[in-house]
Write a protein that holds these residues in place. Structure first.
Motif, PDB file in Angstrom:
ATOM      1  N   THR A   1     -14.657  -1.415  -3.034  1.00  0.00           N
ATOM      2  CA  THR A   1     -13.302  -1.304  -2.491  1.00  0.00           C
ATOM      3  C   THR A   1     -12.399  -2.425  -2.991  1.00  0.00           C
ATOM      4  OG1 THR A   1     -13.822  -2.632  -0.540  1.00  0.00           O
ATOM      5  CG2 THR A   1     -14.231  -0.261  -0.397  1.00  0.00           C
TER       6      THR A   1
ATOM      7  N   ALA B   1       0.833  -1.203   0.000  1.00  0.00           N
ATOM      8  CA  ALA B   1       0.000   0.000   0.000  1.00  0.00           C
ATOM      9  C   ALA B   1       0.869   1.256   0.000  1.00  0.00           C
ATOM     10  CB  ALA B   1      -0.925  -0.012   1.211  1.00  0.00           C
TER      11      ALA B   1
ATOM     12  N   ARG C   1      -8.553   2.652  -2.981  1.00  0.00           N
ATOM     13  CA  ARG C   1      -8.823   3.747  -2.034  1.00  0.00           C
ATOM     14  C   ARG C   1      -8.682   5.098  -2.713  1.00  0.00           C
ATOM     15  NH1 ARG C   1      -8.750   5.011   3.433  1.00  0.00           N
ATOM     16  NH2 ARG C   1      -7.702   6.949   3.991  1.00  0.00           N
ATOM     17  N   ALA C   2      -7.656   5.227  -3.561  1.00  0.00           N
ATOM     18  CA  ALA C   2      -7.437   6.493  -4.259  1.00  0.00           C
ATOM     19  C   ALA C   2      -8.570   6.779  -5.253  1.00  0.00           C
ATOM     20  CB  ALA C   2      -6.095   6.459  -4.985  1.00  0.00           C
TER      21      ALA C   2
ATOM     22  N   ASN D   1      -5.262  -2.409  -3.085  1.00  0.00           N
ATOM     23  CA  ASN D   1      -6.119  -1.746  -2.107  1.00  0.00           C
ATOM     24  C   ASN D   1      -5.854  -0.239  -2.063  1.00  0.00           C
ATOM     25  OD1 ASN D   1      -8.187  -2.771  -0.140  1.00  0.00           O
ATOM     26  ND2 ASN D   1      -6.979  -1.527   1.260  1.00  0.00           N
ATOM     27  N   ALA D   2      -4.583   0.148  -2.166  1.00  0.00           N
ATOM     28  CA  ALA D   2      -4.256   1.577  -2.163  1.00  0.00           C
ATOM     29  C   ALA D   2      -4.832   2.270  -3.397  1.00  0.00           C
ATOM     30  CB  ALA D   2      -2.740   1.761  -2.101  1.00  0.00           C
TER      31      ALA D   2
ATOM     32  N   ALA E   1     -11.685   5.582  -5.080  1.00  0.00           N
ATOM     33  CA  ALA E   1     -12.863   5.861  -4.243  1.00  0.00           C
ATOM     34  C   ALA E   1     -14.193   5.683  -4.982  1.00  0.00           C
ATOM     35  CB  ALA E   1     -12.765   7.279  -3.669  1.00  0.00           C
TER      36      ALA E   1
END
Length: 244
Positions: A161, A86, A153-154, A149-150, A156
Motif C-alpha cells: 500500500t 487523495a 489504492r487504485a 495513497n490514492a 491495488a
C-alpha cells in the motif's frame, strides 16, 4: 526461509507476465519515499505525520487532552491536506483508469511537483521552521502523500500500500506457518516493512546529521526515477496494465 527469499526476489524482480507486472518494485520505492517524508515531517515539523493518518488521529486526541509536545492544528492541517490530495488524485487518474501504468505515471507527476516545491520551501526556510512555513510544508506534503495513497489504492498491488503497515505486519504474523497459516507472501510483506524502515532511518540520519531538507530532495529524486520508468511503461499493452 527459502520460500520467503523466493517471494522477496519475485517482488523485487517480478515476472513481467505476472498480474501486477513491474508494479511491486515501484510500490517498494514509494514505500521508501513514505519513510523519508514522514521522517522529515515528524522530526522537523513537530509531532505530525503527512502519510500515517492513523498516527495523526491519535496525536490529535493527545493534543486535545493537553499532552505536552502535541498541537491540534498541525494534525488537522495534515489530515485535511491528505484527504484533499487523495480526492485530487482520484479525480485526475480516473481519466486514465483503463491503464495502470498511466495511473501511476500521472500520480507521480503530481507528487513530484508537490514534493519538489516542499523541498524548495524547506531549503529556503532553513531550521528551525517558522510557523507559517510549517503549515505550508504540511499542506504540500500532505497533498503529495494523499496523491500517492490514492494511486496505490487504485493499483491495488497486494501488501504494498506504500503507507500503511499495520495490516502488512498482521498478515506476516497471522498467516505464518507457525500460526497455522500458509505462509504466503511473507517475503513481500517483509520487504515492504524493510522499505519503510530504511526510508525512515535514512530520513532521520539526514535530518540529524546533514541538512533538514535533504530527505525531501532524496524523495523527489526517487519519485523522478519512478516517473521516468513509468513513462516507458505507459506504452505497454501487457495484461498487467489492465485495471483489476
Amino acid at each position: 526461509m527459502p520460500g520467503i527469499l523466493r517471494e522477496a526476489w519475485r517482488t523485487a524482480v517480478p515476472d513481467m507476465a505476472d498480474r501486477h507486472g513491474p508494479l511491486p518494485p515501484l510500490m517498494l520505492l514509494l514505500t521508501v519515499v513514505t519513510g523519508l517524508i514522514d521522517a522529515f515531517s515528524y522530526l522537523v515539523l513537530g509531532h505530525v505525520f503527512v502519510a500515517n493518518m492513523t498516527g495523526n488521529v491519535v496525536f490529535a486526541g493527545f493534543a486535545i487532552a493537553g499532552a505536552g509536545g502535541f498541537a491540534l492544528a498541525p494534525n488537522v492541517v495534515a489530515l485535511v491536506a491528505f484527504a484533499a490530495g487523495a480526492f485530487l488524485s482520484a479525480r485526475v487518474i480516473r481519466t486514465v483508469w483503463s491503464h495502470r501504468a498511466r495511473v501511476l505515471h500521472l500520480a507521480l507527476g503530481l507528487q513530484i511537483l508537490l514534493v519538489a516545491i516542499a523541498f524548495l520551501v524547506a531549503e529556503v526556510s532553513g531550521s528551525p521552521v517558522e510557523a507559517g512555513t510549517r503549515y505550508t510544508l504540511l499542506t504540500l506534503l500532505g497533498l503529495g502523500m494523499g496523491v500517492q495513497n490514492a494511486a496505490a489504492r487504485a493499483l491495488a498491488v497486494p501488501d504494498l500500500t506504500t503507507t500503511v503497515l499495520t495490516l502488512t505486519i498482521t498478515g506476516t504474523a497471522a498467516d505464518s506457518r507457525l500460526a497455522g497459516g500458509a505462509g504466503s507472501r511473507a517475503g513481500r510483506r517483509l520487504l515492504s516493512i524493510a522499505a519503510m524502515f530504511v526510508g525512515g532511518l535514512i530520513g532521520a540520519l539526514l535530518v540529524r546529521n546533514a541538512r533538514v531538507s535533504l530527505p525531501l530532495l532524496l524523495a523527489a529524486v526517487l519519485l523522478a526515477a519512478a516517473y521516468a520508468i513509468t513513462k516507458r511503461l505507459t506504452r505497454s499493452s501487457a495484461p498487467w496494465t489492465l485495471p483489476l
